[in-house]
Design an enzyme around this catalytic site. Structure first.
Site, PDB file in Angstrom:
ATOM      1  N   HIS A 148      -5.044   5.271  -4.407  1.00 51.06           N
ATOM      2  CA  HIS A 148      -3.717   5.713  -4.871  1.00 51.06           C
ATOM      3  C   HIS A 148      -3.439   5.171  -6.287  1.00 51.06           C
ATOM      4  CE1 HIS A 148       0.728   6.498  -3.941  1.00 51.06           C
ATOM      5  NE2 HIS A 148       0.782   5.752  -5.022  1.00 51.06           N
ATOM      6  N   GLU A 149      -3.728   3.872  -6.501  1.00 49.80           N
ATOM      7  CA  GLU A 149      -3.421   3.254  -7.805  1.00 49.80           C
ATOM      8  C   GLU A 149      -4.366   3.752  -8.899  1.00 49.80           C
ATOM      9  OE1 GLU A 149      -0.635   1.911  -7.979  1.00 49.80           O
ATOM     10  OE2 GLU A 149      -0.385   1.741  -5.816  1.00 49.80           O
TER      11      GLU A 149
END
Ligand code: ZN
Length: 196
Positions: A148-149
């Site tokens: 996600h990051e």
């Protein structure tokens, strides 16, 4: 400043929301590993904590820079933490590749969650805020966080990975709670909902 110093004493910054251009563009690689970078990582840890998140990318504090911080449990419930610059994610292939559907949310689209299938293991490589090589292997929730990051730093938000139907549901859920989050959240706290 040592690794532990990064996780205390930072300043809480406002979190940038989806729709701001910085959230949807490729970031610049980090090239200067100086005190200014480490102070930024420290402020990002403080911001992530204030928002009760498990990961935060520099784009989420309005900066076009390939850096994220995380403080997230692995599937063994152990909390892993770090600050990674210029990350790349490697995902399992062939028989090793297992997709796991789980609820995902984003501090830049606060209060809304939707199920998204992602590989259940991920390896993230990059450098730390001192410029030293770092590799983090994650399973379960941590694998999801690393993906996600790193996506954020490539200009991708998790809503971009949803089907149009799931994205619509996510948008509706967020619209219903958006008024609870002040523009400078989490500098100003989330407001209490009527049913809190
Ligand atoms: Zn996010």
């Amino acid at each position: 400043m040592g690794d532990d110093d990064l996780r205390q004493g930072g300043k809480v910054l406002p979190i940038t929301r989806w729709g701001e251009p910085v959230m949807h563009e490729q970031t610049r690689p980090v090239t200067e590993f100086d005190d200014e970078l480490r102070q930024l990582a420290r402020d990002m840890f403080a911001t992530m904590r204030a928002a009760q998140g498990v990961g935060l990318a520099a784009t989420q504090v309005g900066l076009d820079l390939a850096l994220f911080v995380f403080e997230c449990p692995d599937d063994d419930n152990k909390i892993h933490h770090g600050a990674i610059c210029n990350p790349t994610v490697t995902l399992p292939t062939g028989k090793e590749r297992n997709l796991e559907a789980s609820e995902e949310g984003c501090l830049s689209f606060p209060g809304a969650y939707e199920s998204l299938a992602r590989p259940d293991k991920a390896t993230c490589t990059g450098v730390d805020v001192w410029g030293e090589p770092v590799t983090v292997e994650g399973a379960g929730f941590l694998a999801r966080c690393l993906q996600h990051e790193t996506d954020h730093l490539n200009g991708t938000v998790f809503g971009d990975r949803l089907s149009s139907r799931s994205r619509r549901k996510l948008d509706e859920r967020q619209a219903a709670v958006a008024h609870l989050y002040p523009a400078d959240w989490p500098v100003s706290p989330r407001k209490a909902a009527a049913d809190d």
